[in-house]
Structure formats: C-alpha cells, structure tokens
Design a protein around this motif. Structure first.
Motif, short mmCIF file in Angstrom:
data_model
loop_
_atom_site.label_atom_id
_atom_site.label_comp_id
_atom_site.label_asym_id
_atom_site.label_seq_id
_atom_site.Cartn_x
_atom_site.Cartn_y
_atom_site.Cartn_z
N SER A 185 0.66 4.71 -7.89
CA SER A 185 0.59 3.52 -8.76
C SER A 185 1.97 3.06 -9.20
O SER A 185 2.31 1.87 -9.10
CB SER A 185 -0.27 3.82 -9.99
N VAL A 186 2.77 3.98 -9.70
CA VAL A 186 4.10 3.62 -10.22
C VAL A 186 4.97 3.02 -9.12
O VAL A 186 5.65 2.00 -9.33
CB VAL A 186 4.78 4.86 -10.85
N LEU A 207 -5.24 12.45 5.57
CA LEU A 207 -4.46 11.96 4.44
C LEU A 207 -5.02 12.59 3.16
O LEU A 207 -5.94 12.05 2.55
CB LEU A 207 -4.52 10.45 4.36
N LEU A 208 -4.47 13.72 2.78
CA LEU A 208 -4.92 14.40 1.57
C LEU A 208 -4.05 13.91 0.42
O LEU A 208 -3.04 14.51 0.06
CB LEU A 208 -4.80 15.92 1.74
N GLY A 209 -4.45 12.78 -0.13
CA GLY A 209 -3.69 12.15 -1.20
C GLY A 209 -4.28 10.79 -1.50
O GLY A 209 -5.07 10.25 -0.72
N ASP A 210 -3.90 10.22 -2.63
CA ASP A 210 -4.44 8.93 -3.04
C ASP A 210 -3.59 7.78 -2.51
O ASP A 210 -2.40 7.94 -2.24
CB ASP A 210 -4.51 8.84 -4.56
N CYS A 211 -4.24 6.62 -2.37
CA CYS A 211 -3.55 5.40 -1.95
C CYS A 211 -3.78 4.30 -2.99
O CYS A 211 -4.87 4.19 -3.55
CB CYS A 211 -4.07 4.92 -0.59
N ILE A 212 -2.75 3.51 -3.21
CA ILE A 212 -2.85 2.33 -4.08
C ILE A 212 -2.46 1.10 -3.26
O ILE A 212 -1.39 1.07 -2.64
CB ILE A 212 -1.90 2.45 -5.29
N SER A 213 -3.33 0.10 -3.26
CA SER A 213 -3.04 -1.18 -2.62
C SER A 213 -3.06 -2.25 -3.70
O SER A 213 -3.97 -2.28 -4.53
CB SER A 213 -4.08 -1.50 -1.55
N ILE A 214 -2.06 -3.13 -3.71
CA ILE A 214 -2.03 -4.19 -4.71
C ILE A 214 -1.63 -5.52 -4.08
O ILE A 214 -0.88 -5.56 -3.10
CB ILE A 214 -1.07 -3.87 -5.88
N GLN A 215 -2.15 -6.61 -4.65
CA GLN A 215 -1.80 -7.95 -4.22
C GLN A 215 -2.08 -8.92 -5.36
O GLN A 215 -2.81 -8.60 -6.31
CB GLN A 215 -2.58 -8.34 -2.97
N LYS A 223 0.85 -1.20 0.00
CA LYS A 223 0.00 0.00 0.00
C LYS A 223 0.88 1.24 0.00
O LYS A 223 1.74 1.40 0.86
CB LYS A 223 -0.94 0.03 1.22
N ILE A 224 0.67 2.11 -0.99
CA ILE A 224 1.46 3.34 -1.14
C ILE A 224 0.54 4.56 -1.07
O ILE A 224 -0.52 4.59 -1.71
CB ILE A 224 2.22 3.37 -2.48
N TYR A 225 0.96 5.55 -0.30
CA TYR A 225 0.24 6.83 -0.21
C TYR A 225 1.07 7.91 -0.90
O TYR A 225 2.29 7.97 -0.75
CB TYR A 225 0.03 7.20 1.26
N LYS A 279 5.30 4.11 1.81
CA LYS A 279 4.60 2.86 2.09
C LYS A 279 3.80 3.02 3.37
O LYS A 279 4.29 3.56 4.36
CB LYS A 279 5.63 1.73 2.22
N MET A 280 2.55 2.55 3.33
CA MET A 280 1.68 2.65 4.49
C MET A 280 1.68 1.34 5.26
O MET A 280 1.77 0.25 4.68
CB MET A 280 0.26 2.99 4.05
N ARG A 281 1.55 1.48 6.57
CA ARG A 281 1.45 0.29 7.41
C ARG A 281 0.08 -0.35 7.19
O ARG A 281 -0.95 0.34 7.22
CB ARG A 281 1.62 0.66 8.87
N LEU A 282 0.07 -1.64 6.96
CA LEU A 282 -1.19 -2.33 6.71
C LEU A 282 -1.88 -2.67 8.03
O LEU A 282 -1.22 -3.09 8.99
CB LEU A 282 -0.94 -3.62 5.93
N GLN A 283 -3.19 -2.45 8.07
CA GLN A 283 -3.96 -2.75 9.26
C GLN A 283 -4.15 -4.25 9.40
O GLN A 283 -4.44 -4.96 8.43
CB GLN A 283 -5.32 -2.04 9.21
#
Length: 312
Positions: A106-107, A31-39, A3-5, A307-311
């Motif tokens: 995303s990138v 959090l004023l910004g987009d997040c992308i999570s991928i798996q 997960k990236i912010y 990188k964001m800490r995953l809950q």
C-alpha cells in the motif's frame, strides 16, 4: 494503473527476536504475498479480493490499506478520488508478515500514485508506524525484509533503520502454515517480563555467532547457533506437538525447525531438494489441520516489494 506486490516474510528467523527478518518466495512461482492496485476514479473505492479477503475487517476504517491511504491523503492534502484493489493472498495471524505485506504494498503504491517521493528511510519508518498501529508497538522485522528483500538486521539507528545481511544461497526454506491463526498479542503476552542473565548472555552469543557465521560463510556454524532462547521456549505450548514435529522433520534431514514470527507457521532449512520434498510431504500429512493450510519450499526473496507488470 499501478500494481505493487509485497512478499511474505519470516520474522525473528529463530535467533533474532524482533531484530531479524527474511523475505521469502516459493520456488514453484506462487505469489505468496499481497498485491495493491490503484488508479484514478470518480469515487473512492476499496475492494478486497484474494483467498484470505474474507478475514479482513468489515469496517473499512480498520483496514490497513485504508489507514495507509488516509495518511497519504492527509500528507499531500490532495482530495483525489481513487480506486484501490487489495489482493489478500496472505493468511492473517499466520506469522508470515501478513499485515506487513499489505502495508508495504500500500505505502509503495500510494507513494508512486501521489508522487510524494519519500526516501527509503521515510518510507520504512511510515511502514513501521502503521505496523505498530496494529501490533501495539513499532517494529520492522517484517516490513523491512518485505520492502527491501533479503535477510535484514533491524538496527534501530535513526539514519539506517535496517541493514541487509548475507545469506547462504543453497539454503531451502520450508514454511508450513497449519491453517489456523494465532494472535500476535497472545504470543507476545505469553513471554516473561524479565529474563535471567544467563539466558540473555546465551541469546547474545547465539545471535552474534550467527551473524559472524553469515559474514564468514560458515553455514554449519550458522545453523548450530540458529537457536531462540527468548521466545520459542515459552511459545511451544501454543503450537500443538511442536517438539514432536521438530524431532520428526530433523530425522528426515532438516537442519532446523523454528517458529516463524509469533507463529503458528513453522520454518525449516534443508540443503537439498530431495530432503526438502520429504519434509514438505511429512508436514502436509502431519501438521496441516485443514485444507486452507499450506507448505511451500522457498528461497530468500532478494528483490522485496516490486512493481508488477499489468496484464493487457
């Protein structure tokens, strides 16, 4: 899962049309910004969530995140099924680097997932290329600060596309989005094709003095030369009552009032939280046009995308 912010950004920063950009973060922790999570997944999926996901194109192939995924998929030639979640927390067409936020998140997420190990220069050039695919021309004044944080000077050098500038830590940045959108192409097309020599000289003077003031820690000098002679004079008609707003918040103690990127978001700088709160309340009452609009007191985000800490 990765997960990236990627934070919001102010393009131009008033004086630096197309060559200055600053990453920002609200002091209240929003959090004023987009997040992308991928798996990994059995099938390809792209799901969009967030306050502003309804404004995204319905055609998946027009989605910025899909375009970034396609690039990495072609680059690596790996047909790995993947599940992507885009948290769209940024209003589109706001002048806060909404597309840059999605692109950067995303990138960076795909670079980690595919283990492509692209260099910083390669990453930022890819980000600029994807941004150019949307706006019609490659530019870095949003993707660079969004990715790297801080206040960035876009050099255009082939090896060092951007350079980080010093900034005053006591500056509080108030950003106000009225709740309406403004097309970047409209805001760019309204600008003249040619400028008079004296306007170009004044712009060079303003920009060079501003950067000199940053390096020599002259806050008042920097503020006095944070003037846009190239874009703001022509974009004023696109933002109703802009001059009235500028006069009003500067009477309250704000040091500046400029257009963020191509607008319609405005940004202002204050030196203390008391004045910043007064400016914030005035803008909330007099500038917002609907309940989607917002005003935040911010500081410069020195970290950039992360990188964001995953809950659990």
């Amino acid at each position: 899962m990765i997960k990236i912010y990627a934070p919001a950004s102010i393009g131009n920063v008033g004086v630096g049309f197309d060559i200055l950009g600053a990453a920002i973060t609200p002091i209240d922790g929003t959090l004023l910004g987009d997040c992308i999570s991928i798996q990994s997944s059995d099938t390809f999926q792209l799901k969009c969530h967030g306050s502003f996901s309804d404004n995204l194109p319905t055609d998946i192939k027009k989605n910025i995140t899909w375009k970034a995924w396609r690039w990495f998929n072609n680059y690596t030639n790996k047909k790995i099924p993947i599940s992507i979640k885009l948290e769209k927390n940024m209003p589109i067409g706001s002048g806060l680097g909404s597309s840059a936020s999605s692109i950067v998140a995303s990138v960076l997420a795909f670079n980690q997932f595919y283990k492509t190990q692209l260099t910083k220069t390669e990453l930022i050039k890819l980000m600029g290329s994807l941004e150019g695919d949307i706006s019609g021309g490659i530019h870095y004044d949003n993707v660079a600060p969004c990715y790297l944080g801080g206040l960035q000077l876009i050099t255009g050098d082939k090896n060092y596309v951007t350079q980080k500038l010093p900034i005053f830590k006591n500056w509080l940045w108030i950003i106000a989005w009225p709740g309406i959108t403004l097309s970047t192409s409209v805001a760019r097309n309204i600008l003249p094709l040619h400028y008079k020599k004296d306007i170009c000289i004044q712009n060079s003077r303003n920009l060079s003095t501003f950067i000199h003031a940053l390096h020599t820690k002259q806050s008042e000098l920097a503020i006095r030369f944070m003037k846009d002679t190239l874009a703001e004079p022509y974009r004023i008609p696109l933002i109703p009552k802009f001059l009235h707003i500028k006069r009003s918040i500067m009477k309250l103690g704000a040091l500046t009032c400029n257009i963020s990127g191509s607008g319609p978001t405005l940004f202002s700088i204050c030196l203390n939280i008391s004045i910043a709160n007064k400016v914030k309340k005035w803008l909330e009452k007099n500038f917002l046009t609907n309940n989607k609009g917002f005003v935040y007191i911010c500081k410069i985000d020195q970290l950039g995308a992360r990188k964001m800490r995953l809950q659990q």
